[in-house]
Design an enzyme around this catalytic site. Structure first.
Site, PDB file in Angstrom:
ATOM      1  N   ARG A   1      42.404  27.446  33.460  1.00 10.81           N
ATOM      2  CA  ARG A   1      42.515  28.583  34.373  1.00 10.81           C
ATOM      3  C   ARG A   1      43.892  28.631  35.033  1.00 10.81           C
ATOM      4  NH1 ARG A   1      37.599  27.931  38.262  1.00 10.81           N
ATOM      5  NH2 ARG A   1      38.545  29.737  39.299  1.00 10.81           N
TER       6      ARG A   1
ATOM      7  N   ARG B   1      46.552  41.810  38.298  1.00 13.61           N
ATOM      8  CA  ARG B   1      47.247  40.551  38.041  1.00 13.61           C
ATOM      9  C   ARG B   1      48.303  40.684  36.956  1.00 13.61           C
ATOM     10  NH1 ARG B   1      42.898  35.729  37.694  1.00 13.61           N
ATOM     11  NH2 ARG B   1      42.435  36.768  35.736  1.00 13.61           N
TER      12      ARG B   1
ATOM     13  N   ARG C   1      30.411  24.598  40.110  1.00 15.78           N
ATOM     14  CA  ARG C   1      30.431  25.661  39.115  1.00 15.78           C
ATOM     15  C   ARG C   1      30.821  25.105  37.748  1.00 15.78           C
ATOM     16  NH1 ARG C   1      33.718  30.649  41.700  1.00 15.78           N
ATOM     17  NH2 ARG C   1      34.629  30.455  39.623  1.00 15.78           N
TER      18      ARG C   1
END
Length: 215
Positions: free
Chosen positions: A167, A84, A156
């Site tokens: 995120r 990434r 989650r």
């Protein structure tokens, strides 16, 4: 294959594996498997992941060195989840060139911020077997019960609105330079990820026409 969380990278990677006969390498699952097996690499991963810290390049390189072996490279592969960062991209480019291979294309699944948040908020996981669902795109057959275990699905911990926003910020900070790097090489294939799964897949296949791929 790249895109924000909830863009369907894993689903499209599986479809590409089935259609083209290449190997779908989902690095997040592989790291979790290493942790579950209690390997040395898994123990290193756990020390970072338990604290919510991004894995350092050295650990990413260790995993990629394991999975990008002669057989994987010869058969062809789609990478999902890593690399990434720009530093990881440059490492993998060098690693593959030394083995007479390369990254042919970056498939970029585009999603708006609103769509990303909506999809992530709809994610559910089975607390027993770990199978993932999405109430919008990949819903369970029976209300919010796991198809396999018939156990109530849960959300989650890292998919609260605040966690999702964090995120997304991390994704753009890390990934935008990588996308630009491949865009300068003419390797980016931009796909509208807000379409139905099958339409996204057909658009990917169409964009790959002309490459020497199996299938």
């Amino acid at each position: 294959i790249s895109g924000p969380q909830g863009s369907g990278k894993g689903t499209q990677g599986d479809l590409l594996e089935e259609k083209l006969g290449i190997i779908h390498l989902e690095t997040g699952d592989m790291f979790r498997a290493e942790i579950a097996k209690g390997t040395e690499l898994g123990k290193k991963c756990a020390r970072y992941m338990d604290r919510g810290i991004l894995l350092p390049d050295s650990i990413i390189f260790d995993l990629l060195s394991q999975i990008l072996n002669e057989e994987t490279i010869k058969k062809g592969f789609v990478l999902d989840g890593a690399p990434r960062r720009l530093s990881q991209i440059k490492w993998i480019d060098k690693y593959l060139v030394e083995r007479n291979s390369q990254i042919d294309k970056l498939i970029l699944l585009n999603l708006s911020r609103e769509e990303t948040i909506g999809r992530l908020s709809a994610r559910r996981i089975c607390p027993q077997c770990g199978r993932n669902y999405n109430l919008i795109t990949v819903p369970p057959k029976n209300d919010e019960l796991c198809d396999d275990c018939q156990v109530k699905l849960i959300t989650r911990d890292d998919e609260t609105p605040q966690a999702i926003a964090k995120r997304l910020e991390e994704y753009h900070t890390e990934t935008d330079p990588m996308i630009e790097y491949y865009r300068e090489q003419g390797k980016v294939l931009e796909i509208n990820g807000e379409q139905p799964v099958e339409k996204v897949f057909q658009d990917i296949l169409k964009s790959l026409e002309g490459l020497a791929l199996r299938g």
